[in-house]
Design an enzyme around this catalytic site. Structure first.
Site, PDB file in Angstrom:
ATOM      1  N   LYS A  31      -4.066  -0.936  -6.747  1.00 27.33           N
ATOM      2  CA  LYS A  31      -5.400  -0.314  -5.825  1.00 27.33           C
ATOM      3  C   LYS A  31      -5.109   1.313  -6.386  1.00 27.33           C
ATOM      4  CE  LYS A  31      -6.555   0.794  -1.079  1.00 27.33           C
ATOM      5  NZ  LYS A  31      -6.068   0.207   0.285  1.00 27.33           N
TER       6      LYS A  31
ATOM      7  N   ASP B  25     -13.124   2.231   4.390  1.00 30.19           N
ATOM      8  CA  ASP B  25     -11.858   2.084   5.405  1.00 30.19           C
ATOM      9  C   ASP B  25     -12.249   1.547   6.764  1.00 30.19           C
ATOM     10  OD1 ASP B  25      -9.952   2.763   3.435  1.00 30.19           O
ATOM     11  OD2 ASP B  25      -9.792   5.354   4.274  1.00 30.19           O
TER      12      ASP B  25
ATOM     13  N   ASP C  26       0.901  -1.073  -0.136  1.00 29.05           N
ATOM     14  CA  ASP C  26      -0.031   0.030  -0.032  1.00 29.05           C
ATOM     15  C   ASP C  26       0.904   1.324   0.014  1.00 29.05           C
ATOM     16  OD1 ASP C  26      -2.413   1.803   1.092  1.00 29.05           O
ATOM     17  OD2 ASP C  26      -3.237  -0.174   0.730  1.00 29.05           O
TER      18      ASP C  26
ATOM     19  N   ARG D 209      -5.892  16.450   3.307  1.00 28.42           N
ATOM     20  CA  ARG D 209      -4.553  15.361   3.339  1.00 28.42           C
ATOM     21  C   ARG D 209      -3.336  16.017   2.912  1.00 28.42           C
ATOM     22  NH1 ARG D 209      -3.758   9.135   2.201  1.00 28.42           N
ATOM     23  NH2 ARG D 209      -3.637   8.491   4.278  1.00 28.42           N
TER      24      ARG D 209
ATOM     25  N   ASP E  57      -6.018   4.697  -6.088  1.00 29.51           N
ATOM     26  CA  ASP E  57      -6.663   5.425  -4.564  1.00 29.51           C
ATOM     27  C   ASP E  57      -6.824   6.948  -5.164  1.00 29.51           C
ATOM     28  OD1 ASP E  57      -7.841   5.929  -2.322  1.00 29.51           O
ATOM     29  OD2 ASP E  57      -6.097   5.120  -1.045  1.00 29.51           O
TER      30      ASP E  57
HETATM   31  C1  GLA Z   1      -6.811   5.487   1.664  1.00 23.45           C
HETATM   32  C2  GLA Z   1      -7.388   4.142   1.472  1.00 23.45           C
HETATM   33  C3  GLA Z   1      -6.590   3.063   2.474  1.00 23.45           C
HETATM   34  C4  GLA Z   1      -5.414   3.386   2.370  1.00 23.45           C
HETATM   35  C5  GLA Z   1      -4.930   4.741   2.529  1.00 23.45           C
HETATM   36  C6  GLA Z   1      -3.249   5.009   2.028  1.00 23.45           C
HETATM   37  O1  GLA Z   1      -7.242   6.102   2.960  1.00 23.45           O
HETATM   38  O2  GLA Z   1      -8.795   4.051   1.559  1.00 23.45           O
HETATM   39  O3  GLA Z   1      -7.134   2.041   2.115  1.00 23.45           O
HETATM   40  O4  GLA Z   1      -4.761   2.878   0.990  1.00 23.45           O
HETATM   41  O5  GLA Z   1      -5.347   5.603   1.540  1.00 23.45           O
HETATM   42  O6  GLA Z   1      -2.867   6.384   2.282  1.00 23.45           O
END
Ligand code: GLA
Length: 739
Positions: free
Chosen positions: A476, A548, A366, A443, A478
C-alpha cells in the site's frame, strides 16, 4: 476504427465505432480548427460548419480584423497573446521576454498502434487494436513544433490525446503553460459534471450549468487531490443516466491540473484540460522536447452511464497492467483501523489466525512497523523494521502468516520524511524547502525532493531491500500530505518552475522501477484515502484506496462518484468496525459487506474483537466475494438510483458482458413508513430472455422469482420495504433461456 484525411477539403476524420471527431485545416495560414465531435457521421465534408464564410472571415481575406478571427475561430489547440483572448492551451516566453504563439499545420502521420509517452503513464494499444493521428503544427517565428496526437481503439469509443512540444529554434524557450487538450464547440446549454470533495468525502458528483465566463476545477496541491478531481463532463440538460449526449475529459496524470469550460461572447465554449500553469515554467533547450500527459476524451449518446462504461472498458483493457489486470484480488485484512500504531507480532498473528479461519486471504501491516514510529510524528524515511514491535523480525512474521495460508502485505510512504528521522538528520537538504523560509509541515512531515536522482535511489534501495527481505506480495503506497515549499537544491534558478511536474515524473519512475523488479507484487496506491485516485496511478497499480471514510452510507456517494469514471475493480473498499471511525455511525455488518463488494473487498477491523454475530457473517461474505467478483470486476456498471439525490435509497447494478447474469445492490438508507413497495427498473439486460432471481431466499418478500428481461428493464420489479435504516439486499439475476 478509422482515421482519414480528405485532401480536397482538408478535413481529418477520426472514427471510433460510434463516434466521429473532425479537424479542418483552413486559410493560407493553415490554422487547425475543430469542426465536430459527436455521434458517428458518414460525411466528412463538414467544412461548412467552420463559419469561414461568416464575418469576421479568415485572416487572409480580412486581416483588418485578425483578432476577431483569432478570438472566435474554433481552435483545435490554441496559441496565445496574438488575439485569441479566451483561455489558451500553450504559452511560451522567449529569452527576450516575449510571449506570443501561433500554430499552423505543417504535416501529419497516421499509423497503426500507439507510441508510449516518455516517462508518463498512458493508455496503450497494439497495431491491430489501435490507430494514431499525429498532426505537426509549428510557430515559424519561434521555431517551435507542436505535435498533437490522437489515438483510437478498435474496441472502445474513447480518444486519447496528448501534445509534444519541440524546440526547433536556436535559443532556449520557457514553456509557461502546456495543456493537453482543447475542445471548442457551440454551447448547447450544457451542464457540467465534476467530482469535488474533501478528505473522507472524495469525488462527490456535482452538476452546474455551463454559463458564459469560466467554470472549472483544478489542483495546485501537487497531486490530483481530495478537493477536486481531474475529470469533467458536459451534457445536455435532457441527458439522463441511460440516454442523451455527454462529453467528458479525464487526465492521465497525478499532479497539478486545470480543467475548465469557458462560455464565450458568441455562445460557443472552450473545454480545456492539462497541467496547471501556476508555478509551472519549463525550460526547453534547442532540440529538446516536452511531453504533456494524456487526456482521455469520451463522447457518448447513451447518457452518463454510457460515458462511465466507456471509461471503465478503456481503463480495464488499455491502461491497467500487470499480473492483477484481469485477476481476482486476495481478500485482505488491514490492521489500520484495528490497531492504529499499537501493534506487535503477537497482535498481528492473532488477527491473522482468526482471519484465515474465516476465509480472509492476506494480512496487510499498515503504518507503524519501521523506525521508532509509534504515532505520526516520526520516522518517515527510516525504512528499517522496528524489531521491538516485530519481535523475530519481518521475515518471521511474514513466514508465520504464510504458514496460515495467507499472503502478506505492507504499508509504505516513500515520498515523505519526518523531521524526526535519521534520514532527515543526515540529509536536511533532501526535503523541498525555500531558502530563508521555515518549511510548512503537514501531518508533521516534509516532502522528499525526488527530482534528485540520489534521493530517488536512496529511497528505492531502502524500500526494495524491505521487499526483498521477505515474501511480501502487496504494497500500500501512501502519500499523506500535499506539496508546498517547492524549492530544490538540485536545480538552477530558471528550472525551479519544473519542480511540481518533475516530482510527479519521479514518483512514476519509482513505481515503474518497483513494479519491474517485483512483477508479482499487488500495488495499491493511496493518499490520505483517495486524494490520488487518478488514471496516472492506475497505470502502475490496478487498485487505489478510495477513501479513509469506510462508513457504508458515505461510501455509497464516494463509490458512485468514483465509479463515474473508474471501474469497480480499481476501488479499494473494506468492511470496517462500528461505530465507524470517521463519523460514528453504526450500520449493519451485512450492509457494510454489500457495499464493499462493489470494490476490491477486504476488512479493516480487529477480527478478534468484533461481535460474534458479525464475525460469524464473514465466511458468508468471503464466499459472496468469490461468487460475484468476476462479474463485479468485468461487467457493465449501471447507476439505478442515488441516495444523494433521493435521500432515501441507493441502487446500482453490474451486468455480465454477455448479459447472462446481473448483480443488483439495493441499500435502503433511511426507512420511511410505507404502504407499498418501491419500483426499480433494471437496465442492461437481454430483453428477450427470462431471468431467475438465483438468491430469492435472501429476499423472499419479493415473491416472484422469474421475470422477462424486457419487463425488468422497462417495467421493473417491486422491492418491498426493509425494516429499519441502513438495510441492504443483493439480487442475483441469472438468465434462464433465450426466447
Ligand atoms: C492514510 C491512509 C490510511 C492509513 C494511514 C496510515 O491516512 O489513507 O489508510 O494507511 O495513512 O498513517
Amino acid at each position: 476504427m478509422q482515421i482519414n484525411y480528405n485532401e480536397q477539403n482538408r478535413v481529418f476524420k477520426i472514427d471510433t465505432e460510434h463516434t466521429s471527431y473532425c479537424i479542418g485545416i483552413v486559410d493560407e495560414e493553415n490554422f487547425v480548427g475543430h469542426i465536430y465531435y459527436g455521434r458517428k457521421l458518414s460525411d466528412d465534408n463538414l467544412v461548412y460548419l467552420m463559419r469561414t464564410g461568416e464575418p469576421p472571415f479568415v485572416p487572409s481575406k480580412n486581416n483588418r480584423d485578425r483578432t476577431s478571427f483569432l478570438d472566435t475561430f474554433p481552435m483545435e489547440y490554441t496559441g496565445h497573446g496574438l488575439g485569441d483572448f479566451r483561455e489558451g492551451t500553450l504559452m511560451v516566453r522567449t529569452a527576450g521576454g516575449h510571449s506570443g504563439v501561433s500554430l499552423s499545420y505543417v504535416s501529419h502521420r497516421i499509423y497503426d498502434g500507439k507510441e508510449e509517452l516518455a516517462g508518463l503513464p498512458a493508455t496503450f494499444g497494439m497495431a491491430d487494436t489501435c490507430r494514431t493521428l499525429e498532426l505537426t503544427c509549428e510557430d515559424k517565428v519561434l521555431g517551435l513544433q507542436v505535435i498533437l496526437s490522437y489515438s483510437i481503439f478498435a474496441d472502445n469509443d474513447a480518444i486519447a490525446r496528448s501534445v509534444r512540444v519541440v524546440n526547433g529554434g536556436k535559443e532556449a524557450l520557457y514553456l509557461t503553460k502546456v495543456l493537453s487538450a482543447c475542445i471548442d464547440m457551440d454551447n448547447e446549454e450544457y451542464e457540467m459534471i465534476t467530482l469535488p470533495g474533501s478528505w473522507a468525502r472524495e469525488r462527490i458528483i456535482q452538476t452546474r450549468p455551463v454559463l458564459k465566463g469560466k467554470q472549472g476545477v483544478s489542483s495546485v496541491r501537487g497531486e490530483s487531490s481530495h478537493q477536486e478531481h481531474p475529470f469533467m463532463a458536459w451534457k445536455r440538460k435532457t441527458t439522463t443516466e441511460e440516454a442523451g449526449d455527454i462529453y467528458a475529459m479525464n487526465f492521465v496524470y497525478s499532479g497539478n491540473f486545470m480543467a475548465q469550460i469557458e462560455g464565450d461572447q458568441s455562445g460557443s465554449m472552450r473545454a480545456l484540460m492539462g497541467i496547471h500553469p501556476q508555478d509551472f515554467c519549463w525550460k526547453l533547450e534547442p532540440g529538446d522536447a516536452f511531453q504533456a500527459p494524456e487526456v482521455i476524451c469520451v463522447y457518448s449518446a447513451e447518457g452518463i452511464g454510457g460515458m462511465s462504461r466507456t471509461f471503465h472498458d478503456l481503463y480495464r483493457r488499455h491502461l491497467i497492467r500487470g499480473e492483477y489486470k484481469d485477476k481476482k484480488r486476495p481478500i485482505l485484512i488491514n490492521n489500520w483501523e484495528a490497531t492504529y500504531f499499537d501493534f506487535d507480532t503477537d497482535k498481528l498473528l492473532a488477527i491473522a489466525r482468526e482471519a484465515s479461519a474465516l476465509g480472509i486471504e492476506m494480512l496487510v501491516m499498515d503504518d507503524g512497523w519501521f523506525g521508532c514510529r509509534n504515532d505520526d510524528n516520526s520516522s518517515l524515511g527510516d525504512w528499517q523494521v522496528n524489531e521491538e514491535k516485530l519481535k523475530g523480525g519481518l521475515k518471521y512474521l511474514v513466514d508465520e502468516v504464510n504458514k496460515l495460508g495467507m499472503k502478506f502485505g505492507i504499508w509504505l510512504e516513500p515520498e515523505m520524511v519526518s523531521p524526526d528521522s535519521n534520514l532527515y538528520r543526515e540529509h536536511p537538504d533532501w526535503a523541498f524547502a525555500i531558502p530563508g523560509r521555515t518549511g510548512s509541515l503537514s501531518r508533521n512531515q516534509y516532502v522528499l525532493d525526488l527530482t534528485r536522482q540520489e534521493v530517488r535511489d536512496c529511497v528505492y534501495d531502502m524500500i526494495a531491500s524491505v521487499l526483498r527481505s521477505a515474501n511480501i506480495e502487496y504494497v500500500k503506497w501512501d502519500m499523506n500530505r500535499q506539496l508546498s515549499d517547492m524549492g530544490s537544491c538540485g536545480l538552477p534558478a530558471d528550472r525551479q518552475g519544473e519542480l511540481f511536474h518533475r516530482q510527479v515524473l519521479a514518483v512514476y519512475e519509482l513505481q515503474d522501477r518497483l513494479t519491474r523488479e517485483f512483477p508479482h507484487l499487488l500495488l495499491e496506491n493511496c493518499s490520505g484515502g483517495g486524494a490520488r485516485f487518478d488514471p496516472g496511478m492506475l497505470y502502475y497499480s490496478p487498485q487505489i484506496w478510495c477513501s479513509d471514510d469506510t462508513d457504508a452510507v458515505e461510501r455509497l456517494s464516494i463509490q458512485a462518484g468514483t465509479a463515474m469514471v473508474y471501474p469497480l475493480s480499481t476501488m479499494g473498499a473494506h468492511v470496517s468496525d462500528c461505530p465507524n471511525h470517521a463519523l460514528g455511525r453504526t450500520t449493519p455488518f451485512e450492509t457494510r459487506g454489500y457495499v464493499a463488494l462493489a470494490g476490491t473487498f477486504g476488512y479493516e477491523l480487529d477480527v478478534t474483537k468484533i461481535p460474534e454475530a458479525d464475525r460469524a457473517m464473514i465466511p458468508e461474505q468471503t464466499a459472496m466475494y468469490h461468487k460475484y467478483n468476476d462479474l463485479v470486476r468485468e461487467g457493465d456498471y449501471y447507476r439505478i438510483a442515488h441516495y444523494a439525490e433521493n435521500h432515501y435509497y441507493d441502487c446500482y447494478e453490474v451486468v455480465a458482458k454477455d448479459k447472462s447474469e446481473a448483480l443488483v445492490t439495493y441499500v435502503q438508507v433511511l426507512n420511511r413508513p410505507s404502504h407499498h413497495s418501491r419500483r426499480i427498473r433494471i437496465p442492461g439486460l437481454d430483453l428477450t430472455a427470462v431471468y431467475v432471481i438465483e438468491n430469492a431466499q435472501d429476499w423472499p418478500e419479493i415473491g416472484q422469482t422469474e421475470y422477462r428481461g424486457d419487463a425488468l428493464q422497462f417495467a421493473g420489479i417491486n422491492v418491498p420495504p426493509l425494516w429499519g435504516d441502513f438495510k441492504g439486499r443483493l439480487l442475483h439475476l441469472v438468465r434462464k433461456q433465450a426466447m
